[in-house]
Design an enzyme around this catalytic site. Structure first.
Site, PDB file in Angstrom:
ATOM      1  CG  ASN A 277      12.161  40.386  27.230  1.00 47.47           C
ATOM      2  OD1 ASN A 277      10.952  40.222  27.238  1.00 47.47           O
ATOM      3  ND2 ASN A 277      12.882  40.284  26.131  1.00 47.47           N
TER       4      ASN A 277
ATOM      5  CG  HIS B 164       7.716  35.340  27.822  1.00 51.61           C
ATOM      6  ND1 HIS B 164       7.202  34.958  26.606  1.00 51.61           N
ATOM      7  CD2 HIS B 164       9.057  35.267  27.705  1.00 51.61           C
ATOM      8  CE1 HIS B 164       8.190  34.622  25.793  1.00 51.61           C
ATOM      9  NE2 HIS B 164       9.329  34.807  26.431  1.00 51.61           N
TER      10      HIS B 164
ATOM     11  CG  HIS C 202      11.435  40.582  20.256  1.00 51.33           C
ATOM     12  ND1 HIS C 202      11.997  39.336  20.143  1.00 51.33           N
ATOM     13  CD2 HIS C 202      11.368  41.072  18.992  1.00 51.33           C
ATOM     14  CE1 HIS C 202      12.269  39.093  18.871  1.00 51.33           C
ATOM     15  NE2 HIS C 202      11.880  40.126  18.146  1.00 51.33           N
TER      16      HIS C 202
ATOM     17  NE  ARG D 251       9.025  36.344  17.598  1.00 49.70           N
ATOM     18  CZ  ARG D 251      10.184  35.684  17.722  1.00 49.70           C
ATOM     19  NH1 ARG D 251      10.869  35.766  18.835  1.00 49.70           N
ATOM     20  NH2 ARG D 251      10.634  34.947  16.743  1.00 49.70           N
TER      21      ARG D 251
ATOM     22  NE  ARG E  56       6.085  34.356  18.192  1.00 47.76           N
ATOM     23  CZ  ARG E  56       7.070  33.513  17.845  1.00 47.76           C
ATOM     24  NH1 ARG E  56       7.744  32.867  18.764  1.00 47.76           N
ATOM     25  NH2 ARG E  56       7.362  33.313  16.591  1.00 47.76           N
TER      26      ARG E  56
ATOM     27  CD  GLU F 208      14.947  41.143  22.229  1.00 53.17           C
ATOM     28  OE1 GLU F 208      14.498  40.202  21.577  1.00 53.17           O
ATOM     29  OE2 GLU F 208      15.130  41.115  23.449  1.00 53.17           O
TER      30      GLU F 208
ATOM     31  CB  THR G  14      15.910  35.375  19.698  1.00 54.82           C
ATOM     32  OG1 THR G  14      14.839  36.269  19.960  1.00 54.82           O
ATOM     33  CG2 THR G  14      16.799  35.932  18.612  1.00 54.82           C
TER      34      THR G  14
ATOM     35  CD  GLU H 139      21.031  41.321  24.752  1.00 58.55           C
ATOM     36  OE1 GLU H 139      20.603  42.483  24.627  1.00 58.55           O
ATOM     37  OE2 GLU H 139      20.327  40.361  25.114  1.00 58.55           O
TER      38      GLU H 139
ATOM     39  CG  HIS I  73      18.260  33.943  24.542  1.00 57.25           C
ATOM     40  ND1 HIS I  73      17.908  32.637  24.726  1.00 57.25           N
ATOM     41  CD2 HIS I  73      17.327  34.463  23.709  1.00 57.25           C
ATOM     42  CE1 HIS I  73      16.826  32.375  24.023  1.00 57.25           C
ATOM     43  NE2 HIS I  73      16.441  33.458  23.393  1.00 57.25           N
TER      44      HIS I  73
HETATM   45  N1  PXP Z   1      18.170  39.274  24.774  1.00 55.88           N
HETATM   46  C1  PXP Z   1      17.648  39.025  23.554  1.00 55.88           C
HETATM   47  C2  PXP Z   1      18.284  39.679  22.379  1.00 55.88           C
HETATM   48  C3  PXP Z   1      16.507  38.209  23.404  1.00 55.88           C
HETATM   49  O1  PXP Z   1      16.022  37.953  22.185  1.00 55.88           O
HETATM   50  C4  PXP Z   1      15.902  37.678  24.554  1.00 55.88           C
HETATM   51  C5  PXP Z   1      14.659  36.858  24.415  1.00 55.88           C
HETATM   52  O2  PXP Z   1      13.615  37.678  24.005  1.00 55.88           O
HETATM   53  C6  PXP Z   1      16.464  37.980  25.797  1.00 55.88           C
HETATM   54  C7  PXP Z   1      17.610  38.755  25.882  1.00 55.88           C
HETATM   55  C8  PXP Z   1      15.875  37.473  27.072  1.00 55.88           C
HETATM   56  O3  PXP Z   1      15.912  36.087  27.069  1.00 55.88           O
HETATM   57  P1  PXP Z   1      15.120  35.288  28.188  1.00 55.88           P
HETATM   58  O4  PXP Z   1      13.676  35.620  28.004  1.00 55.88           O
HETATM   59  O5  PXP Z   1      15.456  33.876  27.873  1.00 55.88           O
HETATM   60  O6  PXP Z   1      15.642  35.757  29.501  1.00 55.88           O
END
Ligand code: PXP
Length: 261
Positions: free
Chosen positions: A11, A14, A47, A49, A53, A74, A105, A155, A198
């Site tokens: 992901n 960030h 993601h 949003r 952001r 996402e 999330t 998931e 997550h």
């Molecule tokens: N899976 C989902 C559905 C999420 O919302 C997130 C956070 O955006 C992640 C995985 C990844 O989480 P993390 O950034 O904490 O590794």
């Protein structure tokens, strides 16, 4: 049960968070996506949003155009996001709950209370050839509800487990792993493909990777954070190694609490 290979979805949200802190184009999340793939990511997750952001519309367009690995979009199940997904046609959509005030999330989708809203959304996305997954709490009745809604993938939310690992609370770690294992086994047994994610990091990933029914992990924050110190290449490679080490334990009774330390 013999475990199937475990995929890593990176992901990149960030990277966009850092870019947006200053405006401009640097660091570019799409460059990060390419690097992550070169380092061993099997797919890229982003993601979009409602408040934009981190990831922005143009990032999604570029990811769709440039990636050679599956793109996991996402999104909240809103009319706006469904429209974007139907136009972009990513490999997959992961439906998540979204609240404006949350930092990330929080909690899984309410797929029991929200069934009437979600059912046509899932049907429409699937009809467009998109693999739909639902981000949910690891509970058996929620696996049943996902199956009944026609979602092919869930998931499992690993956030509560990861919090327990950070607190070093062995009883809670074991409790949360039992929930994850139970939901994964039940979900796979009724035909769902099982993913998880997550909050996962190098400390918490191995026992989750050891759950044989889980075939994909989606990981972002810890990887992008480690990339500051190690570089993204090494951060992704290190995570892959930890996942593979965890996977070797699949199906074996492990002392999960100590494996998570
Ligand atoms: N899976 C989902 C559905 C999420 O919302 C997130 C956070 O955006 C992640 C995985 C990844 O989480 P993390 O950034 O904490 O590794």
């Amino acid at each position: 049960m013999k475990a199937s290979p475990l995929r890593l979805g990176v992901n990149i949200d960030h990277v966009a968070t850092v870019r947006n802190a200053r405006g401009g184009a640097h660091p570019d999340p799409i460059r990060a996506a390419h690097l992550a793939v070169l380092a061993g990511a099997d797919g890229i997750t982003a993601h979009l949003r409602e408040d934009r952001r981190h990831i922005r519309d143009q990032d999604m367009e570029r990811l769709k155009r440039q990636l050679f690995v599956p793109l996991n979009f996402e999104m909240a199940a809103t009319e706006e996001m469904i429209g974007i997904a139907l136009r972009l046609r990513p490999h997959a959509c992961c439906l998540v709950p979204e609240k404006r005030e949350e930092r990330t999330t929080e909690g899984g989708l309410d797929i029991i209370g929200g069934a009437d809203h979600l059912r046509p959304v899932i049907r429409e996305l699937k009809g467009a050839g998109i693999r739909v997954s639902l981000f949910v709490e690891p509970e058996r009745d929620i696996m049943d509800a996902a199956c009944e809604l026609g979602a092919p993938v869930v998931e499992l939310h690993t956030g509560t487990y990861c919090e327990a690992v950070l607190e070093g609370d062995r009883a809670r770690i074991e409790h949360e792993l039992t929930r994850l294992r139970g939901a994964a086994a039940h979900g796979a047994g009724i035909g769902l493909e099982i993913h998880a994610g997550h909050g996962l990091d190098l400390q918490s990933v191995r026992p989750v990777a050891a759950i044989p029914e889980i075939v994909e992990l989606n990981i972002g924050h810890s990887l992008i954070g480690e990339a500051i110190f190690l570089g993204l290449d090494e951060a992704v490679r290190g995570m892959r190694i930890a996942m593979d080490e965890g996977r070797l334990q699949a199906g074996e009774p492990a002392d999960a609490a100590s494996a998570a330390r």
